[in-house]
Each structure stands twice: as C-alpha cells, then as structure tokens.
Design a protein around this motif. Structure first.
Motif, PDB file in Angstrom:
ATOM      1  N   THR A  80       0.823  -1.210   0.000  1.00  0.00           N
ATOM      2  CA  THR A  80       0.000   0.000   0.000  1.00  0.00           C
ATOM      3  C   THR A  80       0.855   1.257   0.000  1.00  0.00           C
ATOM      4  O   THR A  80       0.413   2.313  -0.468  1.00  0.00           O
ATOM      5  CB  THR A  80      -0.945   0.052   1.209  1.00  0.00           C
ATOM      6  N   GLY A  81       2.054   1.157   0.557  1.00  0.00           N
ATOM      7  CA  GLY A  81       2.902   2.338   0.688  1.00  0.00           C
ATOM      8  C   GLY A  81       2.434   3.306   1.754  1.00  0.00           C
ATOM      9  O   GLY A  81       3.019   4.385   1.926  1.00  0.00           O
ATOM     10  N   LEU A  82       1.380   2.938   2.488  1.00  0.00           N
ATOM     11  CA  LEU A  82       0.886   3.808   3.560  1.00  0.00           C
ATOM     12  C   LEU A  82       1.799   3.673   4.777  1.00  0.00           C
ATOM     13  O   LEU A  82       2.130   2.553   5.181  1.00  0.00           O
ATOM     14  CB  LEU A  82      -0.555   3.431   3.924  1.00  0.00           C
ATOM     15  N   PRO A  83       2.209   4.785   5.375  1.00  0.00           N
ATOM     16  CA  PRO A  83       3.202   4.717   6.449  1.00  0.00           C
ATOM     17  C   PRO A  83       2.617   4.257   7.774  1.00  0.00           C
ATOM     18  O   PRO A  83       1.459   4.495   8.088  1.00  0.00           O
ATOM     19  CB  PRO A  83       3.690   6.169   6.556  1.00  0.00           C
ATOM     20  N   ASN A  84       3.465   3.566   8.549  1.00  0.00           N
ATOM     21  CA  ASN A  84       3.214   3.261   9.955  1.00  0.00           C
ATOM     22  C   ASN A  84       1.973   2.415  10.203  1.00  0.00           C
ATOM     23  O   ASN A  84       1.313   2.542  11.237  1.00  0.00           O
ATOM     24  CB  ASN A  84       3.131   4.560  10.769  1.00  0.00           C
ATOM     25  N   LEU A  85       1.634   1.529   9.266  1.00  0.00           N
ATOM     26  CA  LEU A  85       0.581   0.555   9.500  1.00  0.00           C
ATOM     27  C   LEU A  85       1.204  -0.750   9.981  1.00  0.00           C
ATOM     28  O   LEU A  85       2.224  -1.197   9.436  1.00  0.00           O
ATOM     29  CB  LEU A  85      -0.225   0.288   8.228  1.00  0.00           C
ATOM     30  N   VAL A  86       0.594  -1.349  11.004  1.00  0.00           N
ATOM     31  CA  VAL A  86       1.074  -2.627  11.529  1.00  0.00           C
ATOM     32  C   VAL A  86      -0.093  -3.604  11.587  1.00  0.00           C
ATOM     33  O   VAL A  86      -1.265  -3.206  11.589  1.00  0.00           O
ATOM     34  CB  VAL A  86       1.725  -2.479  12.913  1.00  0.00           C
ATOM     35  N   VAL A  87       0.243  -4.883  11.667  1.00  0.00           N
ATOM     36  CA  VAL A  87      -0.754  -5.942  11.642  1.00  0.00           C
ATOM     37  C   VAL A  87      -0.858  -6.597  13.004  1.00  0.00           C
ATOM     38  O   VAL A  87       0.158  -7.010  13.592  1.00  0.00           O
ATOM     39  CB  VAL A  87      -0.383  -7.004  10.587  1.00  0.00           C
ATOM     40  N   ALA A  88      -2.082  -6.696  13.523  1.00  0.00           N
ATOM     41  CA  ALA A  88      -2.370  -7.517  14.701  1.00  0.00           C
ATOM     42  C   ALA A  88      -3.046  -8.782  14.204  1.00  0.00           C
ATOM     43  O   ALA A  88      -4.026  -8.720  13.450  1.00  0.00           O
ATOM     44  CB  ALA A  88      -3.279  -6.763  15.673  1.00  0.00           C
ATOM     45  N   THR A 100      -9.406 -13.729  10.735  1.00  0.00           N
ATOM     46  CA  THR A 100      -9.688 -12.303  10.855  1.00  0.00           C
ATOM     47  C   THR A 100      -8.456 -11.620  11.435  1.00  0.00           C
ATOM     48  O   THR A 100      -7.706 -12.215  12.203  1.00  0.00           O
ATOM     49  CB  THR A 100     -10.898 -12.059  11.776  1.00  0.00           C
ATOM     50  N   SER A 101      -8.256 -10.360  11.063  1.00  0.00           N
ATOM     51  CA  SER A 101      -7.080  -9.607  11.506  1.00  0.00           C
ATOM     52  C   SER A 101      -7.441  -8.132  11.618  1.00  0.00           C
ATOM     53  O   SER A 101      -8.525  -7.710  11.198  1.00  0.00           O
ATOM     54  CB  SER A 101      -5.917  -9.768  10.525  1.00  0.00           C
ATOM     55  N   LEU A 102      -6.507  -7.369  12.156  1.00  0.00           N
ATOM     56  CA  LEU A 102      -6.699  -5.922  12.262  1.00  0.00           C
ATOM     57  C   LEU A 102      -5.404  -5.223  11.892  1.00  0.00           C
ATOM     58  O   LEU A 102      -4.328  -5.587  12.366  1.00  0.00           O
ATOM     59  CB  LEU A 102      -7.107  -5.537  13.686  1.00  0.00           C
ATOM     60  N   ILE A 103      -5.520  -4.227  11.042  1.00  0.00           N
ATOM     61  CA  ILE A 103      -4.398  -3.361  10.675  1.00  0.00           C
ATOM     62  C   ILE A 103      -4.648  -1.992  11.290  1.00  0.00           C
ATOM     63  O   ILE A 103      -5.755  -1.465  11.195  1.00  0.00           O
ATOM     64  CB  ILE A 103      -4.285  -3.244   9.140  1.00  0.00           C
ATOM     65  N   TYR A 104      -3.640  -1.423  11.945  1.00  0.00           N
ATOM     66  CA  TYR A 104      -3.830  -0.105  12.547  1.00  0.00           C
ATOM     67  C   TYR A 104      -2.579   0.750  12.414  1.00  0.00           C
ATOM     68  O   TYR A 104      -1.463   0.249  12.227  1.00  0.00           O
ATOM     69  CB  TYR A 104      -4.246  -0.220  14.011  1.00  0.00           C
ATOM     70  N   SER A 105      -2.784   2.050  12.499  1.00  0.00           N
ATOM     71  CA  SER A 105      -1.692   3.013  12.359  1.00  0.00           C
ATOM     72  C   SER A 105      -1.047   3.284  13.715  1.00  0.00           C
ATOM     73  O   SER A 105      -1.738   3.635  14.677  1.00  0.00           O
ATOM     74  CB  SER A 105      -2.215   4.323  11.773  1.00  0.00           C
ATOM     75  N   THR A 106       0.263   3.159  13.769  1.00  0.00           N
ATOM     76  CA  THR A 106       0.974   3.481  15.011  1.00  0.00           C
ATOM     77  C   THR A 106       1.087   4.987  15.221  1.00  0.00           C
ATOM     78  O   THR A 106       1.496   5.426  16.291  1.00  0.00           O
ATOM     79  CB  THR A 106       2.376   2.854  15.003  1.00  0.00           C
ATOM     80  N   ASP A 107       0.737   5.780  14.206  1.00  0.00           N
ATOM     81  CA  ASP A 107       0.647   7.225  14.408  1.00  0.00           C
ATOM     82  C   ASP A 107      -0.570   7.585  15.258  1.00  0.00           C
ATOM     83  O   ASP A 107      -0.574   8.602  15.950  1.00  0.00           O
ATOM     84  CB  ASP A 107       0.525   7.948  13.060  1.00  0.00           C
ATOM     85  N   VAL A 108      -1.590   6.749  15.180  1.00  0.00           N
ATOM     86  CA  VAL A 108      -2.867   7.047  15.841  1.00  0.00           C
ATOM     87  C   VAL A 108      -3.054   6.238  17.114  1.00  0.00           C
ATOM     88  O   VAL A 108      -3.559   6.745  18.111  1.00  0.00           O
ATOM     89  CB  VAL A 108      -4.039   6.776  14.872  1.00  0.00           C
TER      90      VAL A 108
END
Length: 357
Positions: A80-88, A100-108
């Motif tokens: 995606t090239g989107l910054p600071n996304l991590v996978v749980a 099922t999974s969750l992707i979230y931004s470590t900026d937020v």
C-alpha cells in the motif's frame, strides 16, 4: 478535532502459494492456478483499493476477513505504501484456514493489551472473534475492537442460521465483559456514589464491532442475540441509582439483580444503508435481494454518544464502491479470477470516521 479513518473488508480467500492440505482442498495451490503471479496480482489489486479508501488517504484502522496468515498481510501493508501501519493477528483453527485480523496506524494508536482470538467450537472450530484493545495517542481514549467473520450461508441461509446465532451470543458476552463488571467484582464493590459513577464509566466504554457477519442488519442473529439494532430506546439506558425498594437496602448502586440483568445493547450503524435500493457490500444474484449488506459496523453507547473521548460520525458510514473494483454496468464488486489475474474481491469494503473529542 482529528478524525480516525476506519474500514472493514473481506478480501476473499487471500491464500499464500504453499501447498497445504487446506489450500489444496480450496484450490489455492500452484497446480490449481494459484501461483506466484496470481498472488502477486491479487496483492497489488487489494493494495490499490486500500490506498483509495477515505479519499486517497487510506485507513487508520482496517478490519480484515479471509486472510490465511500474518506474512500475507505484512506484504499487503507494504504494497500500500501507507506509512506506519502494523498488523495484529492470531492464527485460528478455522477449518477453511482463513482468519480475521486488524491493521492499525501506530501514528494514531498504541496497543492497550494483548490481542485475543476467541474461538467458537461447533463440530469443527470456526473463525475466531478477534479482539484488539487499543489506545488513541492524542487523547488517551480506549477503543475495544472486535473483528468478526461469522459462519457462511453457503449451505443455506436458514440451515446455517443457528451457527451464526451461537457466534452472536458469544460475541454479545465478550462485549458485555468490556462494558460491565462480573458478578463477583460487583458484589465486592462499595455502595457509594463513586461506585455508581465507575459502573457508568465502564458502561460507556468505546466498543467497535466490524467485519463480515454473513447476516443482514435486520437478521435475528444480529438484532435478538447480539443485541445490535437501529433504535435508541435501549442504548440510551444508563446504570441507574438504587430504587427505594432495593433489597438489600442500597443508597447509590442498583441491586445486584438489576445490574447483572442489564443488557449491553449495541447500535448498528448500517441501517441507513440497508434501506437503499440496489445497494450492499456483497452481490448474490441468486437470491430475491441480489445485494446483501453483510459487512457492518456496530458500536457501543459510549462510541455512539461520544461519552468516552470518541464519537462515531454516522453520516460518514458507507459502502465503498471503489470505481476500479466495481463493474461498469451496475456497480457490482468484481471478484478476483486466478486465471485472468483480474478482479479484487467479491465484497466491497465499508468505511467510516470516528471523531476524537
């Protein structure tokens, strides 16, 4: 104030190319056309849609259904090239091998506890209800996320309904554990005004359910068992002060039976979408309603009313009919074809925004 961009998407069978027994049964091996080229194209196509979400800004929080493992999601995030996304992610024992999974931004967000996969066991274990507790960095508000993928309708809507009702009951109990104290804890609490405030503070916690529920907003599993509906009568209820005839006598907090029997209702954000003609997240042309709204956001009273630092913006909730993945004739989602290497998923994503108060 800042907005948190959220989304949920069923990726439709995102498998790697390893020839596991499950993958072979489901025709996702190189010998059956699911090769490195097909996977590469599928990942690129999915990444393209994710980057288009929220007007090209991408999501800060993305619930995922139908992915085989974490390395696949790590690669998808990278593309995606989107910054600071991590996978749980937690591997589940689902018989089809998809999670099922969750992707979230470590900026937020920052983690507010360990992710937990809650497995529901029938004759065979089904997909987990994936729970991820997060904290918003900017204001410290907590957000409890539950990513769902309920049992399929593939063997008949009504034949499989009891399975979804069972998962709905389990999910409702998980939500209740976030919003209410357990019996032993409540009985040990002092009958004070501060305790009553603590009860309501917990009842106003921010809970977000998302995913593919394989039932409609009006289905029994959702309304009667998960307790997620469109009306506010129940969701506006608070933990009430003790009545004059409480037994044993109590001055501030409700009698144990009153508290323990109070239900943790949810608000289903998708009802306005359910009333639209020729509209939904999954197109199934063989049924009377050819569009289904199986992908949904459901929220607690705290997140609906903005009681605990976050507020769902209901007017932002929508099915994201991204032009590249919608057929030109009638806006139908285009499933990925491993032979032609074209398409995306048989589900449209859904998206919304949360206000940070």
């Amino acid at each position: 104030m800042a907005k948190i961009r959220i989304a949920s998407w069923n990726l439709q069978n995102l498998f790697d190319t390893d020839a596991s027994d499950i993958a072979a049964d489901l025709e996702f091996t190189p010998e059956q056309g699911w090769d490195a080229e097909a996977l590469d194209k599928k990942l690129n196509n999915l990444a393209e849609i994710i980057t288009l979400m929220h007007g090209g800004q991408g999501p800060d929080l993305l619930g995922i259904c139908e992915v085989e493992n974490k390395p696949l999601l790590d690669e998808l995030v990278k593309r995606t090239g989107l910054p600071n996304l991590v996978v749980a992610h937690k591997e589940s024992p689902d018989i089809r091998g998809i999670d099922t999974s969750l992707i979230y931004s470590t900026d937020v967000f920052t983690p507010d506890g360990d992710p937990v996969g809650h497995n529901i066991h029938f004759r065979h274990p089904t997909r987990d209800i994936f729970e991820v507790p997060l904290k918003v960095k900017s204001n410290g508000a907590r957000l409890h996320c539950f990513v769902n993928h309920w049992p399929s309708r593939s063997k008949g809507q009504f034949e499989t309904e009891p399975l979804r009702i069972a998962v709905a009951e389990n999910c409702a109990f998980l939500v209740q554990d976030v919003l209410k104290f357990k019996r032993e804890k409540y009985l040990a609490m002092a009958d004070t005004a501060q305790t009553l405030q603590d009860l309501n503070t917990r009842f106003d916690a921010n809970v977000l359910l998302m995913g593919d529920f394989n039932d409609e907003p009006y289905s029994r599993s959702v309304v009667d068992y998960l307790l997620a509906a469109k009306d506010l009568d129940h969701i506006e209820e608070v933990i009430k002060k003790a009545s004059a005839n409480a037994r044993p006598p109590r001055k501030h907090t409700p009698a144990a039976r009153d508290y323990l029997e109070q239900k943790a209702y949810l608000f289903n954000c998708m009802w306005p979408q359910a009333g639209l003609s020729d509209h939904g997240s999954l197109h199934y042309g063989q049924s009377v309603n050819t569009f289904n709204l199986l992908d949904q956001f459901m929220i607690s009273r705290g997140l609906l009313l903005g009681q605990s630092g976050l507020k769902m913006l209901l007017d932002t909730v929508r099915v994201f009919e991204a032009p590249p993945m919608a057929s030109s004739q009638k806006r139908r989602p285009i499933a990925f074809d491993k032979i032609t290497k074209r398409g995306y998923s048989d589900h449209f994503p859904i998206e919304a925004a949360i206000d940070v108060l």
